[in-house]
Design a protein around this motif. Structure first.
Motif, PDB file in Angstrom:
ATOM      1  N   LYS A   1      -5.877  -6.533   3.244  1.00 18.73           N
ATOM      2  CA  LYS A   1      -6.210  -6.643   4.630  1.00 18.73           C
ATOM      3  C   LYS A   1      -4.851  -6.730   5.471  1.00 18.73           C
ATOM      4  O   LYS A   1      -4.838  -6.242   6.432  1.00 18.73           O
ATOM      5  CB  LYS A   1      -6.924  -7.861   4.792  1.00 18.73           C
ATOM      6  N   ALA A   2      -4.073  -7.390   5.114  1.00 18.11           N
ATOM      7  CA  ALA A   2      -2.746  -7.603   5.856  1.00 18.11           C
ATOM      8  C   ALA A   2      -1.780  -6.268   6.034  1.00 18.11           C
ATOM      9  O   ALA A   2      -1.162  -6.109   6.833  1.00 18.11           O
ATOM     10  CB  ALA A   2      -2.138  -8.782   5.361  1.00 18.11           C
ATOM     11  N   HIS A   3      -1.866  -5.394   4.822  1.00 22.57           N
ATOM     12  CA  HIS A   3      -0.914  -4.465   4.838  1.00 22.57           C
ATOM     13  C   HIS A   3      -1.601  -3.152   4.451  1.00 22.57           C
ATOM     14  O   HIS A   3      -0.907  -2.602   3.355  1.00 22.57           O
ATOM     15  CB  HIS A   3       0.197  -4.905   3.769  1.00 22.57           C
ATOM     16  N   PRO A   4      -2.450  -2.404   5.076  1.00 21.43           N
ATOM     17  CA  PRO A   4      -3.074  -1.390   4.326  1.00 21.43           C
ATOM     18  C   PRO A   4      -2.244  -0.201   4.698  1.00 21.43           C
ATOM     19  O   PRO A   4      -2.243   0.836   4.025  1.00 21.43           O
ATOM     20  CB  PRO A   4      -4.548  -1.388   5.527  1.00 21.43           C
ATOM     21  N   ASP A   5      -1.400  -0.105   5.760  1.00 21.63           N
ATOM     22  CA  ASP A   5      -0.253   0.890   6.023  1.00 21.63           C
ATOM     23  C   ASP A   5       0.442   1.115   4.944  1.00 21.63           C
ATOM     24  O   ASP A   5       0.945   2.031   4.380  1.00 21.63           O
ATOM     25  CB  ASP A   5       0.349   0.483   7.314  1.00 21.63           C
ATOM     26  N   VAL A   6       1.022  -0.130   4.197  1.00 17.81           N
ATOM     27  CA  VAL A   6       2.037  -0.043   3.104  1.00 17.81           C
ATOM     28  C   VAL A   6       1.276   0.618   1.860  1.00 17.81           C
ATOM     29  O   VAL A   6       1.672   1.286   1.209  1.00 17.81           O
ATOM     30  CB  VAL A   6       2.415  -1.439   2.800  1.00 17.81           C
ATOM     31  N   LEU A   7       0.062   0.131   1.719  1.00 18.64           N
ATOM     32  CA  LEU A   7      -0.669   0.443   0.498  1.00 18.64           C
ATOM     33  C   LEU A   7      -1.302   2.207   0.345  1.00 18.64           C
ATOM     34  O   LEU A   7      -1.119   2.772  -0.741  1.00 18.64           O
ATOM     35  CB  LEU A   7      -1.835  -0.405   0.170  1.00 18.64           C
ATOM     36  N   LYS A   8      -1.287   2.394   1.930  1.00 12.26           N
ATOM     37  CA  LYS A   8      -1.598   3.873   1.937  1.00 12.26           C
ATOM     38  C   LYS A   8      -0.487   4.718   1.600  1.00 12.26           C
ATOM     39  O   LYS A   8      -0.404   6.005   0.888  1.00 12.26           O
ATOM     40  CB  LYS A   8      -1.936   4.168   3.328  1.00 12.26           C
ATOM     41  N   LYS A   9       0.636   4.273   1.867  1.00 10.97           N
ATOM     42  CA  LYS A   9       2.010   5.050   1.608  1.00 10.97           C
ATOM     43  C   LYS A   9       2.374   4.773   0.440  1.00 10.97           C
ATOM     44  O   LYS A   9       2.768   5.770  -0.347  1.00 10.97           O
ATOM     45  CB  LYS A   9       3.207   4.325   2.419  1.00 10.97           C
ATOM     46  N   PHE A  10       1.885   3.927  -0.327  1.00 13.22           N
ATOM     47  CA  PHE A  10       2.340   3.573  -1.905  1.00 13.22           C
ATOM     48  C   PHE A  10       1.387   4.507  -2.687  1.00 13.22           C
ATOM     49  O   PHE A  10       1.969   5.222  -3.628  1.00 13.22           O
ATOM     50  CB  PHE A  10       1.777   2.080  -1.996  1.00 13.22           C
ATOM     51  N   THR A  11       0.147   4.537  -2.185  1.00 17.59           N
ATOM     52  CA  THR A  11      -0.606   5.655  -2.895  1.00 17.59           C
ATOM     53  C   THR A  11      -0.249   7.069  -2.722  1.00 17.59           C
ATOM     54  O   THR A  11      -0.224   7.836  -3.810  1.00 17.59           O
ATOM     55  CB  THR A  11      -2.210   5.490  -2.363  1.00 17.59           C
TER      56      THR A  11
END
Length: 336
Positions: A230-240
């Motif tokens: 919830k706090a870092h959706p942008d990070v996980l999008k980039k990670f993926t």
């Protein structure tokens, strides 16, 4: 100081300040977000991740991956709960275990890295025309109770109706190969590149692939806490996106490129064994082109957990979305 020199110095100072400011602005744009990452074990089974690191795919996404090896999905999940890891590469069953504990935190799978089990069965003696019944009355050095490779092996034995097999589950993963080469066990279940290394050194014989024999099984996932997602959706999008690029790269890169990319993560392993390991995993369809954990895969996972006695049938998670978030995977290839 002459009046002529003063304006020149002032101009130079102004230009220096402007250049410094510009450099500061530029470096600000290049500043990377650090992701504390825990991998379950070190294996070529997870090659797409290492490729994403060595080829700079994470960096291109603005991420710095600070990696450590947990030596077990249970430890990787514990790191997430404790906050010492932001993302863990673990078996997706850990999300079910944590969810059923009804604690303060829940874990969610956001990227499915592998679609098969990654272990191989090796024997001390050469076996022609192996059949699973050959394990009856024998000792197998296996994995800890409740781990994915241990459950896949047990499910194979149940499927093949083989009894009387002594599976040793109390040897640390880092000590399994040493135990086997010192004389313990008739068989050993290991991942690459250890499997190819043992065979190449003449210390074991290749028997079969658990991934091929068992079939589809969502063994390894990227997982984070619901709070972090919830706090870092942008990070996980980039990670993926970075990991997906790593998997894609593996399908088009030359042997020399693949060996060079993976070599830093497997020091001491010859290039030919690295490539043999990668090709074995490719051949069995280890890395899916679509890294989405589907309902069918989730059902297979829970059925294996029930079959192995680590999950009661009544405790199955009925709503997959409670512990799975595939929104980042579904955004792959889509423009912002």
């Amino acid at each position: 100081m002459s009046r002529t020199i003063k304006p020149v110095l002032l101009l130079l100072a102004t230009m220096l300040l402007a250049l410094t400011a510009a450099c500061g602005s530029s470096s600000g744009k290049e500043e990377l977000t650090t992701v504390k990452f825990s991998e379950v074990i070190r294996s070529i089974f997870y090659a797409p991740h290492y490729v994403a690191m060595s080829q700079g795919f994470f960096k291109e996404q603005g991420l710095n991956v600070d990696m450590n090896t947990a030596q077990g999905s249970d430890k990787g999940a514990a790191a997430l709960i404790a906050g010492t890891a932001d993302v863990s590469m673990v078996g997706p069953e850990t999300t079910i275990y944590i969810y059923n504990q009804k604690g303060d935190k829940t874990l969610k799978v956001f990227h499915q890295l592998t679609a098969k089990d990654g272990s191989f069965l090796l024997s001390r003696e050469k076996i022609e025309n192996f059949a699973w019944s050959d394990l009856a009355g024998k000792t197998v050095i296996g994995w800890r109770p409740g781990s994915s490779p241990q459950m896949v092996l047990n499910s194979m034995l149940l499927k093949e109706q083989v009894s009387g097999v002594n599976v040793v589950t109390n040897i640390a993963s880092t000590a399994m190969a040493g135990a086997f080469t010192s004389g313990q066990g008739d068989f050993i279940q290991v991942f690459e590149p250890i499997a190819s290394t043992l065979v190449n050194e003449g210390k074991a014989y290749y028997v079969t692939s658990l991934g091929e024999d068992f079939g589809a099984y969502p063994e390894t996932s990227y997982v984070a806490t619901s709070d972090y997602i919830k706090a870092h959706p942008d990070v996980l999008k980039k990670f993926t996106a970075a990991v997906a690029e790593g998997a894609k790269w593996l399908n088009t890169a030359s042997d020399d490129e693949i060996a060079k990319a993976l070599r830093p993560f497997f020091e001491g392993t010859p290039d030919d064994l690295i490539l043999q390991s990668v090709n074995r995993y490719k051949a069995q369809g280890t890395w899916p082109t679509d890294p989405e954990l589907t309902q069918d895969q989730f059902d297979i996972l829970q059925n294996v957990l029930v079959e192995n006695g680590v999950l009661k049938a009544e405790d199955k998670v009925t709503k997959m979305d409670d512990i799975v978030d595939m929104s980042f995977v579904r955004q792959l290839g889509k423009s912002d």
